[in-house]
Design an enzyme around this catalytic site. Structure first.
Site, PDB file in Angstrom:
ATOM      1  N   TYR A 208       0.811  -1.214   0.000  1.00  0.00           N
ATOM      2  CA  TYR A 208       0.000   0.000   0.000  1.00  0.00           C
ATOM      3  C   TYR A 208       0.849   1.271   0.000  1.00  0.00           C
ATOM      4  O   TYR A 208       0.404   2.312  -0.450  1.00  0.00           O
ATOM      5  CB  TYR A 208      -0.903   0.032   1.237  1.00  0.00           C
TER       6      TYR A 208
ATOM      7  N   LYS B 179       3.546 -15.333   2.864  1.00  0.00           N
ATOM      8  CA  LYS B 179       3.778 -16.101   1.640  1.00  0.00           C
ATOM      9  C   LYS B 179       5.283 -16.367   1.587  1.00  0.00           C
ATOM     10  O   LYS B 179       5.992 -15.959   0.654  1.00  0.00           O
ATOM     11  CB  LYS B 179       3.269 -15.307   0.421  1.00  0.00           C
TER      12      LYS B 179
ATOM     13  N   ASP C 189      -2.495 -18.457   0.973  1.00  0.00           N
ATOM     14  CA  ASP C 189      -3.477 -19.179   0.148  1.00  0.00           C
ATOM     15  C   ASP C 189      -4.154 -20.276   0.962  1.00  0.00           C
ATOM     16  O   ASP C 189      -5.369 -20.476   0.891  1.00  0.00           O
ATOM     17  CB  ASP C 189      -2.847 -19.722  -1.143  1.00  0.00           C
TER      18      ASP C 189
ATOM     19  N   ASP D  74      -6.092  -7.165   4.183  1.00  0.00           N
ATOM     20  CA  ASP D  74      -7.228  -6.558   3.478  1.00  0.00           C
ATOM     21  C   ASP D  74      -8.122  -7.654   2.905  1.00  0.00           C
ATOM     22  O   ASP D  74      -9.335  -7.653   3.088  1.00  0.00           O
ATOM     23  CB  ASP D  74      -6.698  -5.655   2.352  1.00  0.00           C
TER      24      ASP D  74
ATOM     25  N   ASP E 135     -11.959  -9.327   4.575  1.00  0.00           N
ATOM     26  CA  ASP E 135     -13.240  -9.351   3.846  1.00  0.00           C
ATOM     27  C   ASP E 135     -13.800 -10.770   3.821  1.00  0.00           C
ATOM     28  O   ASP E 135     -14.994 -10.990   4.012  1.00  0.00           O
ATOM     29  CB  ASP E 135     -13.067  -8.866   2.393  1.00  0.00           C
TER      30      ASP E 135
HETATM   31  C1  IPM Z   1     -10.296  -1.474   3.810  1.00  0.00           C
HETATM   32  C2  IPM Z   1     -10.536  -0.929   2.444  1.00  0.00           C
HETATM   33  C3  IPM Z   1      -9.397   0.001   2.086  1.00  0.00           C
HETATM   34  C4  IPM Z   1      -8.124  -0.814   2.097  1.00  0.00           C
HETATM   35  C5  IPM Z   1      -9.567   0.740   0.751  1.00  0.00           C
HETATM   36  C6  IPM Z   1     -10.848   1.537   0.735  1.00  0.00           C
HETATM   37  C7  IPM Z   1      -8.387   1.581   0.407  1.00  0.00           C
HETATM   38  O1  IPM Z   1     -10.687  -1.954   1.520  1.00  0.00           O
HETATM   39  O2  IPM Z   1     -10.232  -0.691   4.770  1.00  0.00           O
HETATM   40  O3  IPM Z   1     -10.157  -2.692   3.929  1.00  0.00           O
HETATM   41  O4  IPM Z   1      -7.814  -1.493   1.105  1.00  0.00           O
HETATM   42  O5  IPM Z   1      -7.434  -0.806   3.114  1.00  0.00           O
HETATM   43 MG    MG Z   2     -10.666  -3.886   2.353  1.00  0.00          MG
END
Ligand code: IPM
Ligand code: MG
Length: 360
Positions: free
Chosen positions: A146, A195, A227, A251, A255
């Site tokens: 990032y 990884k 993975d 990240d 999710d």
């Molecule tokens: C999160 C989001 C952010 C990230 C984006 C919006 C830049 O996906 O907070 O997980 O990737 O960190």
């Molecule tokens: Mg995210």
């Protein structure tokens, strides 16, 4: 106590869900005799519309001068919103990344657990869920891909893009310590995800995590390739307590973990630095498709406010009160549309906030 809170309502459903969290914070202040003062700043699309940039230096200064930041959500529809016609450094997400970096918020805590009351929303089979799961994803937030140098340039007649993945020992050590500290307060297990079969940065990660682990003999440490971890999260999420990982892997895995719980509208998050300052926000996005309809689930944001009370203000009793009120309301059968199922009572975003206030 007196606390200064910077409020970023943001885009999409952000303003609606933050308003409910403020309602709850006001009720907590009244009940426990605290004074919370709020200063609004703009970030993301809302800031682009007014200032032409996703975050101004003045806004950062306001945040720095406060005790904590409460954030709704930022960003819009990436295919239709004009914000995404701008160059990448001027888009909504750039504001969020700048805020994380400027405030030094290197430790991102993303809890993912299964609410007993919401078991039917979990997409996994009963035999996998068993008596539920409860994990904490500890994501490094100010390093890695990032924030490495990036560029796109023409080489030998074609465009070539670079993104650099850089980690220093210091960056790895401080997040690892944080992960082990949290594990000590939980079930004392850390799964460090990398990884290391391919990446140098991961091999350094593994080495430093092993070093830090020596100071925590009570904590069981395992290393897992990313993975495999993605697979294990679906196959057997019960095996995880703290998942410790770098920025990009965190990240993606966070999710996945939130989806596995079936209730992304319920999950909070905290981004912390070494002292007690932090930024608190729901784990979900800005959901532009349902913005302004008063149907969003404000619980993740309200739980984020509870995390703020707990981690930044040392107000455990107040945080417990919010969490218990939410459990009570779920038990009583109230649901926003995203977690609605047969036999329950559907309520709006603002009604959900009112109910939580009434049950504090
Ligand atoms: C999160 C989001 C952010 C990230 C984006 C919006 C830049 O996906 O907070 O997980 O990737 O960190
Ligand atoms: Mg995210």
């Amino acid at each position: 106590m007196e606390k200064k809170i910077t409020v970023i309502k943001g885009d999409g459903i952000g303003p609606e869900i933050v308003n409910e969290a403020l309602k709850v914070l006001d009720a907590v202040a009244k009940k426990y005799n605290h004074t919370f003062t709020y200063t609004d700043i703009l970030m993301g699309g809302a800031s682009i519309d007014v200032h032409g940039v996703p975050l101004t230096d003045e806004a950062i200064e306001v945040a720095k001068a406060s005790d904590a930041v409460l954030l709704g959500s930022i960003g819009g529809d990436t295919t239709t919103s004009p914000w995404y016609q701008l160059e990448p450094s001027l888009r909504p997400e750039a504001g969020l990344l700048k805020m994380r970096k400027e405030l030094g918020l290197f430790a991102n805590l993303r809890p993912a657990y299964l609410y007993n009351e919401l078991k039917e929303a979990c997409p996994l089979k009963e035999e996998i869920i068993q008596d539920g799961f409860d994990m904490m994803i500890m994501r490094e937030l100010t390093g890695g891909l990032y924030f490495g140098e990036r560029k796109t340039q023409e080489i030998d007649g074609q465009m070539v893009a670079h993104d650099n993945l850089v980690y220093s020992e210091k960056e790895i050590r401080r997040i690892a310590k944080r992960g082990f500290d949290i594990a000590m307060k939980r079930r004392q297990k850390v799964t460090s995800v990398d990884k290391a079969n391919v990446l140098d940065s991961s091999r350094l990660w593994r080495k430093v995590v092993n070093e830090v682990a020596r100071d925590y003999p009570e904590v069981e440490l395992e290393h897992m390739l990313v993975d495999n971890c993605a697979m294990q999260l679906v196959r057997n999420p019960r095996q995880f307590d703290v998942i410790l990982t770098e920025n990009m892997f965190g990240d993606i895995l966070s999710d996945e973990a939130s989806m596995v719980t079936g209730s992304i509208g319920m999950l909070s998050s905290a981004s912390l630095r070494d002292d007690c300052f932090g930024m608190y926000e729901p784990s979900h996005g800005s959901a532009p498709d349902i913005a302004g309809k008063n149907i969003a689930n404000p619980i993740a944001t309200i739980l984020s406010a509870a995390m703020m009370l707990r981690y930044s203000f040392d107000m455990d009793e107040e945080a417990d009160a919010i969490e218990n009120a939410i459990k009570k309301i779920l038990k009583d059968g109230y649901r926003t549309i995203d977690i609605m199922s047969k036999g329950h009572k559907e309520v709006s975003c603002s009604k959900m906030g009112d109910l939580i206030v009434e049950n504090l």
